[in-house]
Design a protein around this motif. Structure first.
Motif, short mmCIF file in Angstrom:
data_model
loop_
_atom_site.label_atom_id
_atom_site.label_comp_id
_atom_site.label_asym_id
_atom_site.label_seq_id
_atom_site.Cartn_x
_atom_site.Cartn_y
_atom_site.Cartn_z
N SER A 170 50.81 -32.33 82.92
CA SER A 170 51.29 -31.22 82.10
C SER A 170 50.44 -29.97 82.30
N LEU A 171 49.14 -30.16 82.37
CA LEU A 171 48.22 -29.04 82.61
C LEU A 171 48.54 -28.37 83.95
N MET A 172 48.74 -29.16 84.98
CA MET A 172 49.04 -28.60 86.30
C MET A 172 50.40 -27.90 86.31
N ILE A 173 51.38 -28.47 85.60
CA ILE A 173 52.69 -27.83 85.53
C ILE A 173 52.57 -26.45 84.88
N VAL A 174 51.84 -26.35 83.78
CA VAL A 174 51.65 -25.06 83.12
C VAL A 174 50.93 -24.08 84.04
N CYS A 175 49.91 -24.58 84.74
CA CYS A 175 49.14 -23.70 85.64
C CYS A 175 49.98 -23.15 86.79
N ILE A 176 51.04 -23.85 87.15
CA ILE A 176 51.94 -23.36 88.20
C ILE A 176 53.09 -22.56 87.60
N MET A 177 53.71 -23.10 86.57
CA MET A 177 54.91 -22.46 86.00
C MET A 177 54.59 -21.15 85.29
N CYS A 178 53.47 -21.06 84.62
CA CYS A 178 53.18 -19.87 83.82
C CYS A 178 53.12 -18.58 84.65
N PRO A 179 52.38 -18.55 85.74
CA PRO A 179 52.39 -17.30 86.51
C PRO A 179 53.75 -16.99 87.14
N VAL A 180 54.45 -18.03 87.57
CA VAL A 180 55.75 -17.82 88.21
C VAL A 180 56.77 -17.32 87.18
N MET A 181 56.85 -17.99 86.04
CA MET A 181 57.81 -17.57 85.01
C MET A 181 57.42 -16.22 84.42
N SER A 182 56.13 -15.93 84.32
CA SER A 182 55.69 -14.61 83.85
C SER A 182 56.13 -13.53 84.83
N LEU A 183 56.05 -13.82 86.13
CA LEU A 183 56.49 -12.87 87.13
C LEU A 183 58.00 -12.63 87.01
N ILE A 184 58.76 -13.70 86.89
CA ILE A 184 60.21 -13.57 86.77
C ILE A 184 60.58 -12.78 85.52
N ALA A 185 59.94 -13.09 84.39
CA ALA A 185 60.22 -12.37 83.15
C ALA A 185 59.83 -10.90 83.28
N THR A 186 58.71 -10.62 83.95
CA THR A 186 58.29 -9.24 84.16
C THR A 186 59.32 -8.48 84.98
N LEU A 187 59.81 -9.11 86.03
CA LEU A 187 60.80 -8.46 86.89
C LEU A 187 62.14 -8.24 86.16
N LEU A 188 62.53 -9.19 85.32
CA LEU A 188 63.83 -9.12 84.67
C LEU A 188 63.85 -8.31 83.37
N PHE A 189 62.75 -8.37 82.61
CA PHE A 189 62.82 -7.84 81.25
C PHE A 189 61.79 -6.77 80.91
N LYS A 190 60.92 -6.43 81.86
CA LYS A 190 59.87 -5.45 81.58
C LYS A 190 59.86 -4.39 82.67
N GLU A 191 59.00 -3.42 82.51
CA GLU A 191 58.78 -2.43 83.56
C GLU A 191 57.92 -3.10 84.63
N PRO A 192 58.53 -3.48 85.76
CA PRO A 192 57.80 -4.28 86.74
C PRO A 192 56.63 -3.53 87.37
N SER A 193 55.47 -4.15 87.30
CA SER A 193 54.28 -3.68 88.01
C SER A 193 53.31 -4.84 88.07
N PHE A 194 52.35 -4.75 88.98
CA PHE A 194 51.35 -5.79 89.09
C PHE A 194 50.57 -5.95 87.79
N GLY A 195 50.19 -4.82 87.19
CA GLY A 195 49.44 -4.84 85.94
C GLY A 195 50.22 -5.48 84.81
N THR A 196 51.52 -5.18 84.73
CA THR A 196 52.36 -5.77 83.68
C THR A 196 52.45 -7.28 83.87
#
Length: 162
Positions: free
Chosen positions: A88-114
């Protein structure tokens, strides 16, 4: 816990729905400056988009990679609960940055900092949500749905081999 492909699909669907909904609620609350009753309704708008993405990533890519990573510091002879926690720890460590990137691209002002900020804000919550609430709840729901099948499998495993 899942033993068959069907069980694994059901387990992953439950996990993706609960994990994604919880994290969307968290991010909506962050964006609105706190948790309000409307937070839980607003989170439902993103769920049909993010849950299938999470399912596909988890089922086809992340699960296998997370298990391999977990066994870099776990042994097959370790307690099953600890193996579950490590995975579970490893899944979160992989999924969190990927899903955060997808959410940033879809729902926020996309930038590296965001993306870095979103990932940084999400990681502690994702770990706690997964390990303390979502994971145990998913396993409870799964055991309840497959109670008879899991009991039959356990009985079959307990019988002496001829």
């Amino acid at each position: 816990m899942p033993k068959t492909l069907f069980q694994n699909i059901v387990f992953t669907i439950i996990m993706a729905l609960l994990m994604v909904y919880g994290m969307i609620c968290y991010n909506v609350a962050l964006a609105r400056g706190g948790v309000e009753n409307i937070t839980f309704l607003l989170a439902l708008h993103e769920l049909p988009i993010m849950a299938p993405i999470a399912f596909i990533l988890e089922f086809f890519v992340v699960e296998k990679l997370a298990v391999r990573l977990a066994f870099t510091f776990m042994r097959p002879t370790d307690r099953p609960q600890f193996i579950t926690y490590a995975t579970s720890l490893m899944i979160v460590c992989i999924m969190c940055p990927v899903m955060s990137l997808i959410a940033t691209l879809l729902f926020k002002e996309p930038s590296f900092g965001t993306w870095v900020q979103t990932f940084g804000m999400n990681l502690p919550m994702a770990l706690l949500w997964q390990l303390l609430y979502c994971g145990p709840l998913t396993r409870l729901i799964f055991r309840t749905l497959f109670r008879k099948q899991l009991a039959a499998d356990a009985e079959k495993a307990a019988q002496p081999q001829a």
